[in-house]
Design a protein around this motif. Structure first.
Motif, mmCIF file in Angstrom:
data_model
loop_
_atom_site.group_PDB
_atom_site.id
_atom_site.type_symbol
_atom_site.label_atom_id
_atom_site.label_comp_id
_atom_site.label_asym_id
_atom_site.label_seq_id
_atom_site.Cartn_x
_atom_site.Cartn_y
_atom_site.Cartn_z
ATOM 1 N N LEU A 96 0.824 -1.215 0.000
ATOM 2 C CA LEU A 96 0.000 0.000 0.000
ATOM 3 C C LEU A 96 0.858 1.265 0.000
ATOM 4 C CD1 LEU A 96 -2.950 -0.887 2.382
ATOM 5 C CD2 LEU A 96 -3.071 -0.399 -0.062
ATOM 6 N N LEU A 97 2.018 1.196 0.608
ATOM 7 C CA LEU A 97 2.926 2.350 0.617
ATOM 8 C C LEU A 97 3.408 2.695 -0.786
ATOM 9 C CD1 LEU A 97 5.197 2.154 3.776
ATOM 10 C CD2 LEU A 97 3.778 4.061 3.050
ATOM 11 N N GLU A 98 3.397 1.702 -1.673
ATOM 12 C CA GLU A 98 3.779 1.959 -3.061
ATOM 13 C C GLU A 98 2.671 2.705 -3.806
ATOM 14 O OE1 GLU A 98 6.856 1.328 -4.096
ATOM 15 O OE2 GLU A 98 7.272 0.461 -2.130
ATOM 16 N N GLU A 99 1.427 2.571 -3.339
ATOM 17 C CA GLU A 99 0.274 3.198 -3.983
ATOM 18 C C GLU A 99 -0.112 4.530 -3.348
ATOM 19 O OE1 GLU A 99 -2.952 0.454 -3.631
ATOM 20 O OE2 GLU A 99 -1.794 -1.208 -4.445
ATOM 21 N N SER A 103 -1.506 7.843 6.793
ATOM 22 C CA SER A 103 -2.908 7.825 7.208
ATOM 23 C C SER A 103 -3.777 7.127 6.162
ATOM 24 C CB SER A 103 -3.418 9.235 7.502
ATOM 25 O OG SER A 103 -3.315 10.055 6.367
ATOM 26 N N ALA A 104 -3.459 7.300 4.889
ATOM 27 C CA ALA A 104 -4.209 6.621 3.822
ATOM 28 C C ALA A 104 -3.964 5.115 3.882
ATOM 29 C CB ALA A 104 -3.825 7.174 2.460
ATOM 30 N N VAL A 105 -2.724 4.722 4.140
ATOM 31 C CA VAL A 105 -2.389 3.300 4.269
ATOM 32 C C VAL A 105 -3.133 2.706 5.457
ATOM 33 C CG1 VAL A 105 -0.530 1.676 4.829
ATOM 34 C CG2 VAL A 105 -0.139 3.500 3.156
ATOM 35 N N ARG A 106 -3.090 3.399 6.560
ATOM 36 C CA ARG A 106 -3.752 2.930 7.774
ATOM 37 C C ARG A 106 -5.259 2.785 7.558
ATOM 38 N NH1 ARG A 106 -2.918 5.886 13.633
ATOM 39 N NH2 ARG A 106 -3.818 4.225 14.911
ATOM 40 N N GLU A 107 -5.846 3.732 6.863
ATOM 41 C CA GLU A 107 -7.282 3.694 6.582
ATOM 42 C C GLU A 107 -7.641 2.500 5.692
ATOM 43 O OE1 GLU A 107 -10.378 6.462 4.139
ATOM 44 O OE2 GLU A 107 -9.047 7.491 5.559
ATOM 45 N N LYS A 108 -6.853 2.265 4.649
ATOM 46 C CA LYS A 108 -7.129 1.128 3.759
ATOM 47 C C LYS A 108 -6.965 -0.205 4.495
ATOM 48 C CE LYS A 108 -6.642 2.877 -0.866
ATOM 49 N NZ LYS A 108 -6.076 2.665 -2.194
ATOM 50 N N MET A 109 -5.950 -0.296 5.331
ATOM 51 C CA MET A 109 -5.757 -1.524 6.097
ATOM 52 C C MET A 109 -6.907 -1.722 7.086
ATOM 53 S SD MET A 109 -3.211 -3.289 5.041
ATOM 54 C CE MET A 109 -3.187 -4.456 6.400
ATOM 55 N N ALA A 110 -7.377 -0.642 7.692
ATOM 56 C CA ALA A 110 -8.509 -0.741 8.620
ATOM 57 C C ALA A 110 -9.744 -1.266 7.904
ATOM 58 C CB ALA A 110 -8.785 0.619 9.253
ATOM 59 N N LYS A 111 -9.957 -0.832 6.674
ATOM 60 C CA LYS A 111 -11.101 -1.324 5.890
ATOM 61 C C LYS A 111 -10.939 -2.806 5.576
ATOM 62 C CE LYS A 111 -12.422 3.055 3.805
ATOM 63 N NZ LYS A 111 -12.504 3.857 2.574
ATOM 64 N N TRP A 122 7.407 2.577 6.342
ATOM 65 C CA TRP A 122 6.881 1.214 6.375
ATOM 66 C C TRP A 122 6.834 0.700 7.812
ATOM 67 C CZ3 TRP A 122 10.056 -3.697 5.985
ATOM 68 C CH2 TRP A 122 9.228 -4.819 5.899
ATOM 69 N N ARG A 123 7.932 0.878 8.525
ATOM 70 C CA ARG A 123 8.011 0.437 9.921
ATOM 71 C C ARG A 123 6.948 1.129 10.768
ATOM 72 N NH1 ARG A 123 13.299 0.165 13.802
ATOM 73 N NH2 ARG A 123 12.292 0.902 15.676
ATOM 74 N N ASP A 124 6.816 2.440 10.613
ATOM 75 C CA ASP A 124 5.809 3.192 11.372
ATOM 76 C C ASP A 124 4.397 2.746 11.005
ATOM 77 O OD1 ASP A 124 7.916 4.608 12.468
ATOM 78 O OD2 ASP A 124 7.530 6.441 11.326
ATOM 79 N N GLY A 125 4.151 2.586 9.712
ATOM 80 C CA GLY A 125 2.829 2.168 9.256
ATOM 81 C C GLY A 125 2.435 0.807 9.804
ATOM 82 N N VAL A 126 3.370 -0.125 9.779
ATOM 83 C CA VAL A 126 3.100 -1.459 10.322
ATOM 84 C C VAL A 126 2.784 -1.356 11.816
ATOM 85 C CG1 VAL A 126 4.133 -3.712 10.854
ATOM 86 C CG2 VAL A 126 4.401 -2.716 8.574
#
Length: 143
Positions: A59-62, A67-75, A113-117
């Motif tokens: 997702l980080l590549e997209e 916050s956008a990555v976190r939101e998509k993963m939450a969905k 990436w580390r923070d997002g994970v």
């Protein structure tokens, strides 16, 4: 939902297989699977979703923001939780490798990436009914 985390090659998968021998479906990012619940009508009751850190990296590549990555993963996690709640027999196990230990990466992308994970794992842990950390094959129940 049961969240299982721990270091790479620390026995998470082996531990899950031992404690959930009836797992009939593995949705693995390591095998290129998308983080999507099984097709309706398939008789899967115990499901393992693994490789969350890989989906965050993809997702980080997209996406340009965490916050956008976190939101998509939450969905994505929410879709699985809804799948689990549709039938009392269903059980969801999520496995995620802990990448937060050690030296902070020099490259900005790797730090993101580390923070997002880490943030995604916090979100998953908050929603989990049970949580275990596996280090060297030994489990420590946190929740």
């Amino acid at each position: 939902m049961h969240f299982v985390t721990g270091g790479a090659y620390n026995g998470k998968r082996k531990w899950v297989k031992k404690h959930y021998p009836t797992a009939s479906y593995w949705c693995s990012a390591y095998d290129g699977a998308k983080m999507e619940p099984p097709v309706e009508g398939e008789d899967h009751y115990v499901v393992v979703v693994e490789g969350v850190e890989h989906w965050v990296g993809a997702l980080l590549e997209e996406e340009t923001t965490l916050s956008a990555v976190r939101e998509k993963m939450a969905k994505g996690v929410q879709a699985w939780l809804e799948w689990e709640k549709e039938n009392d027999k269903r059980k969801l196990i999520i496995i995620g490798t802990d990448i937060s230990k050690g030296i902070v990466p020099i490259e900005k992308h790797d730090r993101m990436w580390r923070d997002g994970v880490g943030w995604v794992y916090q979100d998953i842990a908050e929603q989990a009914e049970k949580m275990d950390v596996i280090w060297y094959g030994v489990a420590q129940q946190l929740k």
